[in-house]
Write an enzyme that holds these catalytic residues in place. Structure first.
Site, PDB file in Angstrom:
ATOM      1  N   LYS A   1       0.850  -1.204   0.000  1.00 48.52           N
ATOM      2  CA  LYS A   1       0.000   0.000   0.000  1.00 48.52           C
ATOM      3  C   LYS A   1       0.885   1.255   0.000  1.00 48.52           C
ATOM      4  CE  LYS A   1      -0.210   0.106   5.020  1.00 48.52           C
ATOM      5  NZ  LYS A   1      -0.800  -0.514   6.193  1.00 48.52           N
TER       6      LYS A   1
ATOM      7  N   TYR B   1      12.207  32.228   3.917  1.00 48.33           N
ATOM      8  CA  TYR B   1      10.929  32.868   4.259  1.00 48.33           C
ATOM      9  C   TYR B   1      10.823  33.167   5.750  1.00 48.33           C
ATOM     10  CZ  TYR B   1       8.856  31.629  -0.277  1.00 48.33           C
ATOM     11  OH  TYR B   1       8.557  31.523  -1.602  1.00 48.33           O
TER      12      TYR B   1
HETATM   13  C1  LIG Z   1       0.044  -1.411   6.906  1.00 49.14           C
HETATM   14  C2  LIG Z   1      -0.502  -2.656   7.446  1.00 49.14           C
HETATM   15  C3  LIG Z   1       0.339  -3.765   7.646  1.00 49.14           C
HETATM   16  C4  LIG Z   1       1.835  -3.711   7.492  1.00 49.14           C
HETATM   17  O1  LIG Z   1       2.439  -3.266   8.671  1.00 49.14           O
HETATM   18  P1  LIG Z   1       4.021  -3.171   8.812  1.00 49.14           P
HETATM   19  O2  LIG Z   1       4.252  -2.687  10.185  1.00 49.14           O
HETATM   20  O3  LIG Z   1       4.463  -2.167   7.782  1.00 49.14           O
HETATM   21  O4  LIG Z   1       4.578  -4.505   8.532  1.00 49.14           O
HETATM   22  C5  LIG Z   1      -0.271  -4.944   8.029  1.00 49.14           C
HETATM   23  N1  LIG Z   1      -1.600  -5.033   8.222  1.00 49.14           N
HETATM   24  C6  LIG Z   1      -2.410  -3.980   8.060  1.00 49.14           C
HETATM   25  C7  LIG Z   1      -3.867  -4.143   8.316  1.00 49.14           C
HETATM   26  C8  LIG Z   1      -1.900  -2.754   7.680  1.00 49.14           C
HETATM   27  O5  LIG Z   1      -2.717  -1.702   7.539  1.00 49.14           O
END
Ligand SMILES: *Cc1c(COP(=O)(O)O)cnc(C)c1O
Length: 371
Positions: free
Chosen positions: A35, A264
């Site tokens: 993701k 700035y």
């Molecule tokens: C993002 C996410 C993960 C991955 O977590 P990590 O700490 O990056 O391994 C796993 N399960 C869900 C439901 C997530 O949203």
């Protein structure tokens, strides 16, 4: 030449996947979480690397991300972790995605889609109080799902709130086991059971069930210092190698006298005669404004402090200690240069956040080069 670019080490990603796979053993399925543009590393390229290196399934947040993967010929099963709105469910099913479900609206909409087969993972609430169905509502829910012969309950999962907190994690683990038992007692046997992510995978083998979801570890980062220390204490042998470097080049060199405003709002004044370097990177690129006055960037292997405020597209740094710095020279925002290194953790600390946010928020439009 782009204003700034990311260099992603395929070798390090493969190393991280293999090291984690070794820890998991042969019986645990590896769900690679890609993701947020693979935490900034590039969703398509990382998914291809993961697929080639024995990952069993990919997890995305949205249907749009799943569509990108299918368009790019990724064939492994895809789990959509987020919510698919009822209007979009048929697209998800056509792409052979596994849909996360915790409410009956989705079940009814999927049921109407027969004879198309819908694969779902039930998300159960165990303590994070985010997505998920409460255990007390689970028996009734299962009864209603079973009415629809075209819906297959492929998986059941939950998510830890804080794997560094042993008490909470244990209580979540117990609730998750209970949820599986409730399923079994109602004649439902999900094949894929998963609750662990990177933190718990590194510290708690009893949380594996038969699948785990790994995001951050693939990219070579640790979820927290606490996790890193716990792993050391348990003498688990694993080395994670950060896969991302972020580079740019100097676009101007100039000199300012003592007590001159820089940037700035005149947020900072020079404290000496100062050699200034201007870089074409700013908060639009993901180099956060929290780095104003405190961030450090490498030139010729030397640390140069950010002067004044980060702008939308530019950053001004103090290159006084790098006499040979010239226009066009490489500057490293994240990663190694000669003997020095800027880590995502260091940047996160300056911004009052975590390494996850630093890499995930790098502008997806910046070019990524895979080495
Ligand atoms: C993002 C996410 C993960 C991955 O977590 P990590 O700490 O990056 O391994 C796993 N399960 C869900 C439901 C997530 O949203």
């Amino acid at each position: 030449m782009p204003t700034s670019w990311l260099e992603i080490s395929e070798k390090n990603i493969v190393h991280n996947i293999k090291s984690i796979k070794f820890l998991l053993g042969k019986k645990t399925n590896f769900i690679a979480v890609v993701k947020a543009n693979a935490y900034g590393h590039g969703i398509v390229a990382v998914s291809k690397i993961a697929e080639k290196n024995g990952v069993d399934m990919l997890a995305v947040f949205s249907l749009e991300e799943a569509e990108i993967l299918r368009k790019n010929k990724i064939t492994k099963p895809i789990l959509i972790l987020g919510y698919v709105f009822t209007d979009d469910l048929s697209r998800a099913v056509k792409l052979d995605c596994h849909v996360t479900v915790y409410d009956l609206e989705i079940i009814e909409a999927l049921g109407l889609m027969r004879p198309d087969k819908a694969k779902i993972h039930i998300k159960v609430e165990t303590g994070l109080n985010r997505q998920g169905i409460a255990l007390k509502d689970l028996p009734q829910f299962l009864k209603l799902v079973k009415v629809h012969k075209n819906i297959e309950i492929v998986g059941i999962f939950s998510h830890f709130a804080d794997s560094d907190n042993k008490e909470l994690t244990k209580s979540q683990l117990e609730k998750f086991k209970k949820a599986i038992k409730i399923c079994n007692n109602n004649g439902v046997y999900p094949q894929i059971k998963h609750i662990a992510s990177t933190g718990s995978v590194l510290t708690m083998p009893e949380s594996y069930f038969n699948a785990v979801r790994i995001g951050l570890g693939i990219y070579g980062l640790w979820p927290s210092l606490k996790t890193k220390l716990a792993v050391k204490e348990q003498s688990v042998k694993i080395e994670l190698k950060p896969a991302m470097s972020w580079k740019t080049a100097i676009i101007q060199i100039k000199y300012a006298g003592n007590n001159n405003c820089v940037g700035y709002g005149c947020a900072e004044k020079t404290k000496r005669k100062t050699k200034i370097a201007v870089l074409p990177v700013g908060y639009w690129d993901g180099y956060g404004r929290g780095l104003s006055k405190i961030g450090e960037i490498l030139i010729h292997g030397k640390r140069c402090k950010v002067l004044g405020r980060i702008c939308m597209n530019m950053t001004i740094i103090d290159a006084t200690n790098v006499p040979d710095a010239q226009i066009g020279n490489e500057a490293v925002l994240l990663g190694k240069q000669e003997q020095e290194e800027i880590t995502a953790e260091e940047i996160a600390e300056h911004c009052g956040t975590i390494n996850y946010e630093i890499v995930a928020r790098i502008n997806p439009l910046l070019p990524r080069v895979y080495l």
